[in-house]
Structure formats: structure tokens, C-alpha cells
Design an enzyme around this catalytic site. Structure first.
Site, mmCIF file in Angstrom:
data_model
loop_
_atom_site.group_PDB
_atom_site.id
_atom_site.type_symbol
_atom_site.label_atom_id
_atom_site.label_comp_id
_atom_site.label_asym_id
_atom_site.label_seq_id
_atom_site.Cartn_x
_atom_site.Cartn_y
_atom_site.Cartn_z
ATOM 1 N N LYS A 252 37.250 46.221 43.873
ATOM 2 C CA LYS A 252 38.266 45.436 42.964
ATOM 3 C C LYS A 252 38.390 43.769 43.793
ATOM 4 O O LYS A 252 39.161 43.163 43.541
ATOM 5 C CB LYS A 252 39.732 45.738 43.112
ATOM 6 C CG LYS A 252 39.984 47.242 43.065
ATOM 7 C CD LYS A 252 39.151 47.781 41.862
ATOM 8 C CE LYS A 252 39.691 47.351 40.600
ATOM 9 N NZ LYS A 252 38.776 47.609 39.454
ATOM 10 N N THR B 73 32.506 43.610 38.961
ATOM 11 C CA THR B 73 32.109 43.632 37.721
ATOM 12 C C THR B 73 31.515 42.440 36.968
ATOM 13 O O THR B 73 30.716 42.069 36.417
ATOM 14 C CB THR B 73 33.312 43.891 36.636
ATOM 15 O OG1 THR B 73 34.037 45.110 37.267
ATOM 16 C CG2 THR B 73 32.921 44.279 35.094
ATOM 17 N N HIS C 299 29.299 49.932 46.568
ATOM 18 C CA HIS C 299 30.553 49.680 47.333
ATOM 19 C C HIS C 299 30.458 50.227 48.721
ATOM 20 O O HIS C 299 31.250 50.105 49.685
ATOM 21 C CB HIS C 299 31.683 50.433 46.717
ATOM 22 C CG HIS C 299 32.308 49.907 45.553
ATOM 23 N ND1 HIS C 299 32.306 48.418 45.249
ATOM 24 C CD2 HIS C 299 32.893 50.553 44.623
ATOM 25 C CE1 HIS C 299 32.866 48.431 44.154
ATOM 26 N NE2 HIS C 299 33.107 49.598 43.617
ATOM 27 N N GLY D 278 42.272 38.714 35.950
ATOM 28 C CA GLY D 278 41.074 38.025 36.753
ATOM 29 C C GLY D 278 41.593 36.544 37.020
ATOM 30 O O GLY D 278 40.985 35.382 37.031
HETATM 31 P P1 A3P Z 1 42.450 41.680 38.967
HETATM 32 O O1 A3P Z 1 42.791 43.145 38.912
HETATM 33 O O2 A3P Z 1 43.232 40.873 39.918
HETATM 34 O O3 A3P Z 1 42.862 41.085 37.335
HETATM 35 P P2 A3P Z 1 36.109 44.900 40.301
HETATM 36 O O4 A3P Z 1 35.303 44.652 39.270
HETATM 37 O O5 A3P Z 1 35.343 44.826 41.753
HETATM 38 O O6 A3P Z 1 36.606 46.139 40.151
HETATM 39 O O7 A3P Z 1 37.037 43.931 40.324
HETATM 40 C C1 A3P Z 1 38.111 43.950 39.257
HETATM 41 C C2 A3P Z 1 38.752 42.507 39.174
HETATM 42 O O8 A3P Z 1 38.125 41.484 38.754
HETATM 43 C C3 A3P Z 1 40.125 42.470 38.499
HETATM 44 O O9 A3P Z 1 41.042 41.571 39.064
HETATM 45 C C4 A3P Z 1 39.559 42.036 37.136
HETATM 46 O O10 A3P Z 1 40.404 41.418 36.208
HETATM 47 C C5 A3P Z 1 38.657 40.717 37.564
HETATM 48 N N1 A3P Z 1 37.416 40.674 36.733
HETATM 49 C C6 A3P Z 1 36.926 41.321 35.817
HETATM 50 N N2 A3P Z 1 35.967 40.716 35.398
HETATM 51 C C7 A3P Z 1 36.086 39.416 35.515
HETATM 52 C C8 A3P Z 1 35.610 38.160 35.271
HETATM 53 N N3 A3P Z 1 34.514 38.359 34.368
HETATM 54 N N4 A3P Z 1 35.880 36.851 35.726
HETATM 55 C C9 A3P Z 1 36.892 37.201 36.701
HETATM 56 N N5 A3P Z 1 37.703 38.124 37.138
HETATM 57 C C10 A3P Z 1 37.229 39.333 36.569
#
Ligand code: A3P
Length: 327
Positions: free
Chosen positions: A69, A73, A136, A295
Site C-alpha cells: 500500500k 501499482t 513485497h 491516490g
Molecule cells: P490510497 O489507498 O491512499 O488511495 P499499492 O499499489 O502499493 O497497493 O498502493 C495503493 C495506493 O496507491 C492506494 O493509495 C492507491 O490509490 C494509490 N495509487 C494507485 N495507483 C496510483 C497512481 N497511479 N498514482 C498515485 N497513487 C496511486
């Protein structure tokens, strides 16, 4: 119990029955297990054991690493877009860019889940010249696999207050039946104690941080907040590190901005594949939309009390004090 499940190898079953375990906070029947100082679910123990035994990184491998998180991604999408940009830069191939039809997690597979399903998985990747992989797992878990390799690691870190809120929403989406109203308080406690999947968060971050200081050619340490604030600057740095630097012409032609837009939250989250698609990671199917929530930086203020903020900040400051790391 998970320890006895037949899908696990004998080595995993023996390991699971001999190491410390705790109940998973949101699902009382499941456990997480402590291995080499970090906590994992049973299938991740199987994954790390078979990865440590069988994965030898190639010199050309590029590995996106993160605590869950923290922006995995996004970093996957950016890395993929950078290293494959010459294959998808004409007007016709732009329409067929894999990021338009595949969730980034499918383009950069997790070593964790590949090795949890298969002792010797197929690591052929979509990318042309390098294998783009992700994990991870903490650096400590990977060391054996990368020690003889010139592979590069790109790590993304995030304010743990935002990471814990992001994690809580992600879990809420996937465990509605078991989710009580007190779940955030419970998760928060566990997070602070480090007893959550891939935790403790701070040890995870410090492993990669220390190596990035010692071997800056080996590990690039990025922060979610910095990427948000100055995407151009950090994308140029990332491309350089990956071995795919932008030329002066590309910078002048707006290629950097184009890739930032391609991988932006608004663009990716509105694609059909990410709105309605599903992917299988680890145990079950996950809706791609779960990887895109808000995001933004600082969303924790809407969920954590001032006392919780103070407590988490204090832990972070104490843990990072001696290492010159500020988040
Ligand atoms: P939030 O839940 O704060 O919105 P991971 O990819 O490590 O699982 O992390 C997920 C977090 O990255 C989520 O945060 C998600 O919304 C955010 N996220 C995913 N794609 C993104 C992007 N292209 N730009 C910025 N944040 C992104």
C-alpha cells in the site's frame, strides 16, 4: 490449521509448525507467522522459502520492491512505461500499450505469489530487454537471491499513516464479513507493534534505505510523496537508474509528461480493465479497482485521531532517528 495444508511443501509445513505465530487481526481463523524477523501469511512463507531456494536474479533484472500500500501499482506502471517506451511510441502502437488493457500487477508479477504457487515458476516477462519483477519481501529475505547479481532494486516508501489507512480500506473491500467497526483500532495497534503482513513497516523500509545509501547504483529509494510533488524530476531519475535515460529530444518533446499522464491515478483508475477487471494474486481474485482508491497524500487525517497520529509519528521518528531518514 494452515500448518497442515497439503498444498504446502513438507519444508513449509515443518517451518510453519516451528516458528512464532499470531492470529490475523481481521480473520480470527487465520494466522501470520514470523520468519527472519518479519511476519507473513502461510502462503507467503511457502513463497519466501521456495524463492530463497530457487530464485537467482539475473544481472539485467529490475525489481520493484515495496511495503504493501505504499504505491507499488504506480511504480510498476511507471517502470514498465519507461523501459518499454520505445516499443509503444508510435501513433498505432500507442493504442495498444499494455497498460491500457492490463493491470500493472499482471505486467510485473510478484515473486511472492509466483513462488508461493510454484517452486520454479516461469519468470518470462512481458518486457523486452529486462525482466521486470516485483516483491513485497523485505531486503533481508532477498539477499541470498541477489548477492551474486548486478540486478537493480527500486523501492517505494510512503508515510506509514497513509499506508495503514490505505491497507485498512483494501482489507475492508476484501473481508466485509469479518470486518468489525473496531477494525481500524485493532489494525492500528497491530501495525504499531509490527505484527502485520510484511511488518514491521520500519524494519522493511530501513533494510532498503540502508542499502540505497551504501550502494546507490543498486537500490533507488523513492517516496510516494516526492513522486506526487515532483513527478518529472523523479521520473527522470528513475529512468536513469533503470538504464533507460531520457534523451534531450525526449525531454523537449514531452515524453516524460506523456508517461506521467499515462500512469496517473486518474488515467489508470478510469480504464475499463482497472474499473471492472479482476486479477488473481496469492489466494484469490482481487478487483483491480481495489488498487486505486484516492491516490492522495495525507488522507489519514480523515481517519486517525490526533493521538494516533502522534503515536505513529513518534515511533517513526524513533526508529529512523539514527539513519537520517525522514518521511
Ligand atoms: P490510497 O489507498 O491512499 O488511495 P499499492 O499499489 O502499493 O497497493 O498502493 C495503493 C495506493 O496507491 C492506494 O493509495 C492507491 O490509490 C494509490 N495509487 C494507485 N495507483 C496510483 C497512481 N497511479 N498514482 C498515485 N497513487 C496511486
Amino acid at each position: 490449521p494452515e500448518e497442515a495444508e497439503s498444498k504446502f511443501t513438507q519444508e513449509t509445513r515443518d517451518m510453519l509448525s516451528s516458528i512464532p505465530k499470531q492470529k490475523v487481526w481481521w480473520m480470527l481463523s487465520e494466522h501470520i507467522y514470523q520468519y527472519q524477523n518479519f511476519w507473513y501469511r502461510a502462503e507467503e512463507i511457502q513463497g519466501i522459502l521456495s524463492m530463497q531456494r530457487n530464485f537467482k536474479a539475473l544481472d539485467s533484472d529490475l525489481i520493484v520492491a515495496s511495503y504493501p500500500k505504499c504505491g507499488t501499482t504506480w511504480l510498476k506502471a511507471l517502470s514498465f512505461a519507461i523501459i518499454n517506451r520505445h516499443h509503444f511510441n508510435t501513433a498505432t502502437s500507442k493504442e495498444h500499450h499494455p497498460l491500457l488493457t492490463s493491470n500493472p500487477h499482471l505486467l510485473l508479477p510478484f515473486l511472492d505469489s509466483l513462488y508461493s504457487k510454484d517452486q520454479n515458476p516461469d519468470l518470462t516477462c512481458f518486457s523486452v530487454n529486462n525482466r521486470l519483477l516485483s516483491t513485497h519481501f523485505p531486503l533481508e529475505g532477498l539477499l541470498e537471491c541477489i548477492k551474486d547479481s548486478k540486478c537493480k532494486l527500486i523501492y517505494i516508501c510512503r508515510d506509514p499513516k497513509d499506508a495503514v489507512i490505505s491497507f485498512w480500506h483494501f482489507m475492508a473491500k476484501h473481508s466485509p464479513k469479518n470486518f468489525g467497526t473496531s477494525s481500524l483500532e485493532v489494525l492500528f495497534e497491530r501495525f504499531c507493534d509490527g505484527v502485520v503482513g510484511y511488518g514491521p513497516f520500519w524494519d522493511h523500509v530501513l533494510g532498503y534505505w540502508k542499502m540505497s545509501l551504501q550502494f546507490p547504483q543498486k537500490v533507488l529509494f523513492l517516496r510516494y510523496e516526492e513522486l506526487k510533488n515532483e513527478p518529472n524530476h523523479h521520473l527522470i531519475k528513475l529512468a536513469q537508474f533503470l538504464g533507460y535515460p531520457f534523451s534531450a529530444e525526449e525531454v523537449n518533446e514531452g515524453v516524460v509528461e506523456g508517461l506521467i499522464k499515462l500512469c496517473s491515478f486518474d488515467h489508470l483508475s478510469n480504464l475499463e480493465v482497472n474499473r471492472n477487471g479482476k486479477i488473481t494474486i496469492r489466494k484469490g481474485e482481487i478487483e483491480c479497482s481495489a488498487f486505486f482508491r484516492r491516490g492522495e497524500v495525507g488522507d489519514h487525517v480523515n481517519y486517525l485521531t490526533p493521538a494516533m497520529v502522534e503515536r505513529l509519528d513518534k515511533i517513526t521518528q524513533e526508529k529512523f532517528l539514527d539513519y537520517g531518514l525522514q518521511i
